[in-house]
Design a protein around this motif. Structure first.
Motif: not given
Length: 372
Positions: A150-156, A172-173
């Protein structure tokens, strides 16, 4: 025949393992072969043996002796894997343990794919957060491909500069909607088995009992709901370190008779069918497979804001800030509105999943293309 090395903390009941189990079983049937290196600390998933050669490396530990065993074990397994594979795919929920990336580079893997499965921003203690930030630099310099669920996971996991590289991609999953389509008979049978009356409005949750899943918050919010509406029942699927504490809290709140703890279920679909509302007050997520599966089952959901936007592009999903009173109000409103038409929702959502590219078939296709 291409052999791919997979490394990760593959516990029986975590989302990363579910992702690997779902997708790589399909890839295996397409001719891919895998060597799995599992660094799970507890409850390693032996079911991944079906994907090919399976090895359990010593898990990461904080003590010097544990750390040395981990490094030596991982290096040994990577050296052996490198004899038959040039590509390694690391499925991770943090970069705090970045040693496998460095060791994969050291032993000569030509492609090193880092896959971000979580967004833990703001949740880690200072030391772990600093290690993760160091790991971000290690990954940027040593990995060849950068994937996120996801984009949030990418940003982390990745800096904006890394996300501009051509080898960065969000995958995506995806789920198989037909596998989770609502079945009224299955729901009725599961209710009888669990001892839940047909007229009860069931609020459901699926997740390990760990701090990030925030079950104790959900219990407190449900206690408020049950005071207003006695025809409500909470079902919590999963187990983990905090399950006993959650059960104790239910007793303190006086709601034990109205809360069912199922424990870990290898196949939770029959119990999911009983849910009239899915509640996910997580402190962080990458992209919750449990949420996607419940949406595919036709269940409306309430989720915390700590979910990437991909989590609420399909289905009847409300985002609510982590305030007990607000969650109680939303759950009470849902209960007052009556049980949803899950059969219609599941059919509509299946089409929406396909249109959004959030299906298991689409995810498998993207992984296969990644390995070409």
């Amino acid at each position: 025949m291409k052999t791919i090395t997979l490394l990760g903390q593959f516990n029986q009941d975590n989302g990363i393992t579910a992702f690997v189990r779902n997708n790589y079983t399909q890839l295996y049937s397409q001719g891919f072969r895998f060597r799995v290196i599992n660094i799970a600390r507890e409850r390693p998933d032996e079911g991944l043996r079906q994907l090919g050669e399976y090895r359990a490396a010593a898990p990461f530990g904080k003590r010097p002796a544990q750390l040395m065993r981990h490094l030596q074990s991982v290096r040994r397994e990577l050296q052996a894997a490198r004899q038959g594979s040039v590509l390694i795919h690391l499925h991770l929920d943090t970069l705090a343990n970045f040693a496998p990336i460095l060791l994969a580079r050291e032993v000569g893997f030509q492609r090193i794919i880092v896959h971000a499965h979580a967004d833990r921003r703001g949740q880690d203690r200072w030391g772990r957060d600093r290690l993760h930030r160091l790991g971000m630099m290690v990954a940027a310099r040593n990995a060849t491909d950068f994937i996120a669920c996801s984009q949030f996971a990418a940003d982390y996991f990745y800096s904006p500069a890394v996300q501009q590289r051509p080898t960065f991609k969000v995958i995506v999953n995806g789920v198989a909607p037909q596998k989770y389509r609502f079945d009224a008979q299955q729901a009725a049978e599961a209710r009888r088995r669990l001892g839940i009356a047909p007229d009860k409005f069931v609020i459901g949750h699926l997740g390990r009992f760990l701090p990030q899943k925030n079950q104790q918050f959900l219990l407190r919010a449900f206690a408020r709901v049950h005071q207003q509406n006695q025809a409500t029942h909470l079902v919590l699927v999963g187990d983990g370190k905090q399950q006993a504490a959650a059960q104790e809290l239910a007793g303190q709140l006086g709601i034990t008779a109205n809360v069912t703890f199922t424990g870990f279920l290898r196949d939770p679909r029959p119990v999911m069918a009983t849910f009239d509302l899915f509640a996910l007050p997580s402190l962080y997520e990458g992209l919750s497979l449990a949420l996607q599966e419940n949406i595919a089952n036709g269940t409306p959901a309430i989720i915390s804001p700590n979910q990437s936007p991909e989590a609420h592009r399909v289905g009847q999903v409300q985002v609510c800030s982590l305030n007990e009173r607000q969650w109680a109000d939303k759950m009470a409103t849902a209960a007052a509105n009556g049980r949803p038409d899950k059969l219609t929702h599941s059919a509509t959502n299946a089409t929406a999943f396909a249109n959004a590219g959030y299906t298991l078939a689409a995810t498998v296709q993207q992984l296969a293309a990644l390995y070409e």
